[in-house]
Design a protein around this motif. Structure first.
Motif, PDB file in Angstrom:
ATOM      1  N   THR A 167       0.808  -1.221   0.000  1.00 11.09           N
ATOM      2  CA  THR A 167       0.000   0.000   0.000  1.00 11.09           C
ATOM      3  C   THR A 167       0.841   1.270   0.000  1.00 11.09           C
ATOM      4  OG1 THR A 167      -0.187  -0.072   2.424  1.00 11.09           O
ATOM      5  CG2 THR A 167      -1.937  -1.132   1.138  1.00 11.09           C
ATOM      6  N   GLU A 168       2.143   1.152   0.213  1.00 11.99           N
ATOM      7  CA  GLU A 168       3.014   2.313   0.066  1.00 11.99           C
ATOM      8  C   GLU A 168       3.147   2.699  -1.406  1.00 11.99           C
ATOM      9  OE1 GLU A 168       4.585   4.172   2.441  1.00 11.99           O
ATOM     10  OE2 GLU A 168       3.438   3.046   3.928  1.00 11.99           O
ATOM     11  N   ILE A 169       2.861   1.756  -2.294  1.00 14.38           N
ATOM     12  CA  ILE A 169       2.935   2.009  -3.732  1.00 14.38           C
ATOM     13  C   ILE A 169       1.544   2.048  -4.352  1.00 14.38           C
ATOM     14  CG2 ILE A 169       3.834   1.147  -5.934  1.00 14.38           C
ATOM     15  CD1 ILE A 169       6.070  -0.241  -4.328  1.00 14.38           C
ATOM     16  N   LEU A 170       0.705   1.071  -4.023  1.00 14.48           N
ATOM     17  CA  LEU A 170      -0.644   0.976  -4.576  1.00 14.48           C
ATOM     18  C   LEU A 170      -1.661   1.127  -3.453  1.00 14.48           C
ATOM     19  CD1 LEU A 170      -0.169  -2.184  -6.860  1.00 14.48           C
ATOM     20  CD2 LEU A 170       0.090   0.223  -7.525  1.00 14.48           C
ATOM     21  N   SER A 171      -2.491   2.131  -3.541  1.00 22.63           N
ATOM     22  CA  SER A 171      -3.513   2.311  -2.501  1.00 22.63           C
ATOM     23  C   SER A 171      -4.598   1.250  -2.616  1.00 22.63           C
ATOM     24  CB  SER A 171      -4.134   3.703  -2.601  1.00 22.63           C
ATOM     25  OG  SER A 171      -4.722   3.904  -3.884  1.00 22.63           O
ATOM     26  N   GLU A 172      -4.832   0.751  -3.822  1.00 23.57           N
ATOM     27  CA  GLU A 172      -5.822  -0.293  -4.073  1.00 23.57           C
ATOM     28  C   GLU A 172      -5.233  -1.312  -5.035  1.00 23.57           C
ATOM     29  OE1 GLU A 172      -8.706  -0.580  -2.625  1.00 23.57           O
ATOM     30  OE2 GLU A 172      -8.703   1.354  -1.580  1.00 23.57           O
ATOM     31  N   PRO A 173      -5.659  -2.567  -4.935  1.00 22.07           N
ATOM     32  CA  PRO A 173      -5.142  -3.576  -5.871  1.00 22.07           C
ATOM     33  C   PRO A 173      -5.809  -3.447  -7.227  1.00 22.07           C
ATOM     34  CG  PRO A 173      -6.820  -4.555  -4.480  1.00 22.07           C
ATOM     35  CD  PRO A 173      -6.630  -3.139  -3.973  1.00 22.07           C
ATOM     36  N   PRO A 174      -5.175  -3.911  -8.272  1.00 23.06           N
ATOM     37  CA  PRO A 174      -5.825  -3.934  -9.592  1.00 23.06           C
ATOM     38  C   PRO A 174      -6.960  -4.957  -9.588  1.00 23.06           C
ATOM     39  CG  PRO A 174      -3.763  -5.143  -9.664  1.00 23.06           C
ATOM     40  CD  PRO A 174      -3.817  -4.496  -8.315  1.00 23.06           C
ATOM     41  N   THR A 175      -8.103  -4.563 -10.082  1.00 23.20           N
ATOM     42  CA  THR A 175      -9.249  -5.476 -10.093  1.00 23.20           C
ATOM     43  C   THR A 175      -9.551  -6.025 -11.488  1.00 23.20           C
ATOM     44  OG1 THR A 175     -10.792  -3.630 -10.360  1.00 23.20           O
ATOM     45  CG2 THR A 175     -10.284  -4.323  -8.106  1.00 23.20           C
ATOM     46  N   THR A 176      -8.940  -5.473 -12.515  1.00 22.81           N
ATOM     47  CA  THR A 176      -9.121  -5.966 -13.878  1.00 22.81           C
ATOM     48  C   THR A 176      -7.762  -6.123 -14.537  1.00 22.81           C
ATOM     49  OG1 THR A 176      -9.223  -3.779 -14.915  1.00 22.81           O
ATOM     50  CG2 THR A 176     -11.301  -4.679 -14.034  1.00 22.81           C
ATOM     51  N   ILE A 177      -7.718  -6.879 -15.628  1.00 18.05           N
ATOM     52  CA  ILE A 177      -6.469  -7.054 -16.353  1.00 18.05           C
ATOM     53  C   ILE A 177      -5.991  -5.734 -16.929  1.00 18.05           C
ATOM     54  CG2 ILE A 177      -7.568  -7.645 -18.560  1.00 18.05           C
ATOM     55  CD1 ILE A 177      -4.435  -9.356 -17.135  1.00 18.05           C
TER      56      ILE A 177
END
Length: 418
Positions: A160-170
């Motif tokens: 989360t230091e880099i991505l606040s949310e995970p990718p949900t689609t390709i």
């Protein structure tokens, strides 16, 4: 393009073992069929437990609980799961070996063909509570060969230091690769071991590829879907990730783990076996999530089931089955998880760590590896195919030639069993 030459995999070895093993029907006719009663209760049962101290601690406690309940002592021998099958092949027909041994579901076909595992019969009450699909993953030619103990698959870890949310689609996954990758600085938006078929499988499957065609739980090993249009499209996605620099060449587990632990990667495809190390290094910045969707559908990861199997030559088959069921009930599964931290094959176990949530959700979409012996012919050739694809070779040509090699190896196995 020249057809690549791969070494003969363990498939040929398994074919020879199966061909030279005992006649399965003859072995099965000799199996004890009477139920477990006070009259046939043994003084002790012997089990091989994977040589891991955390598992040994768990099963010592579980064994003591079983002895208190039944009066039967559980004798434990530490024995690496990877070495058990070879030892069973040598010891069991001679009357040796344990009453219970421990193996993954993708070995079920080979084990069954060698007559090493007794067919297991569970009551509806005993079957209740196991995770969906786990009993099917252990069923070969209509017979249950093991009692599910643990499951595993992979999902997304993200920082989360880099991505606040995970990718949900390709599409979001690819956008993360574009935004955060600076290969010269060893910084990447996401990473996966794309050359390992275990991790590459979701991309082939998402567009219509498959390992073997299935019909009602039976596999057609002559129908391999790893070079159809969907598989080619999935391979082209992986190839594009390499061409764009999102995935570096020569990536392996050690490099992937090191970069993620250094905080140089936003997300990685990996399994719960890394929760402890990742959590220790990244702390509260570590989160998990299921794999992204493709065209609105969840990506299907490969999964596995580890199971207790009853020695087909045991003198105490029915009581060994009772022990296998006891060792995998809710209470025992909780003890197993609290010590080993692997996900048990039970629906009601309390996994008291939010980092397991992504894996629990992904397990709903996992495809448990085929349990037929022929599946061993897939991994090596497809791993090499993924290397060629990452290097820019024509995807369709690579996959078509790879399927030919898999078919050749399956034919070798069939000849070995004749």
């Amino acid at each position: 393009m020249k057809k690549w030459q791969y070494p003969i995999s363990t498939m040929a070895v398994l074919a020879v073992l199966s061909a030279c093993g005992p006649d399965r029907e003859g072995v099965m006719e000799e199996l004890e069929t009477e139920p477990a009663t006070e009259e046939n209760k043994p003084e002790s049962l012997h089990i091989w437990v994977n040589d891991d101290e955390r598992e040994l601690v768990a099963y010592r406690e579980i064994g003591e609980n079983f002895e208190r309940e039944t009066g039967i002592e559980v004798r434990i021998t530490p024995f690496s799961m990877g070495d058990q099958l070879e030892a069973m092949s040598l010891d069991a027909p001679a009357g040796g070996g344990p009453d219970l041994f421990y193996q993954p579901n993708d070995m079920v076909g080979s084990i069954t063909l060698q007559g090493l595992a007794a067919d297991i019969e569970l009551t509806p009450e005993q079957e209740a509570g196991y995770l969906d699909g786990t009993l099917d993953a252990l069923t070969y030619e209509g017979e249950l060969a093991g009692v599910p103990a643990a499951v595993e698959t992979y999902a997304l870890f993200y920082n989360t230091e880099i991505l606040s949310e995970p990718p949900t689609t390709i599409e979001e996954l690819e956008a993360i690769g574009e935004e955060y990758t600076n290969a010269g600085a060893n910084e990447f938006g996401f990473l996966l071991e794309s050359k390992e078929m275990y991790f590459a499988y979701p991309f082939y499957e998402a567009y219509g590829g498959y390992i073997f065609a299935e019909d009602g739980g039976d596999y057609d090993t002559l129908d391999i879907g790893l070079a159809n249009d969907g598989a080619v499209e999935g391979g082209e996605v992986l190839q594009r990730f390499h061409q764009e620099g999102y995935l570096p060449q020569n990536l392996n587990a050690d490099i992937l783990n090191g970069l993620f632990l250094d905080g140089s990667v936003g997300a990685v495809f990996s399994g719960p076996w890394n929760i402890a190390e990742y959590g220790e290094n990244l702390g509260d910045s570590l989160k998990t999530a299921p794999l992204p969707t493709v065209n609105g559908n969840p990506m299907r990861s490969l999964g596995g089931v580890k199971a207790w199997m009853v020695n087909g030559y045991s003198e105490h088959i029915s009581w060994a089955t009772e022990l296998a069921v006891f060792m995998t009930n809710d209470e025992s599964a909780q003890i197993f998880f609290e010590n080993k931290r692997e996900i048990p094959a039970r629906a009601e176990v309390n996994l008291d760590d939010e980092l397991y949530e992504g894996f629990q959700e992904q397990l709903e979409h996992a495809y448990f590896m085929p349990n037929v012996p022929e599946v061993s012919a897939v991994w090596g050739p497809m791993g090499d195919a993924n290397v060629f694809i990452s290097q820019g070779h024509d995807v369709r040509e690579v996959l078509e030639e790879t399927v030919e090699l898999i078919e050749d190896e399956i034919q070798i196995m069939g000849a070995g069993r004749e």
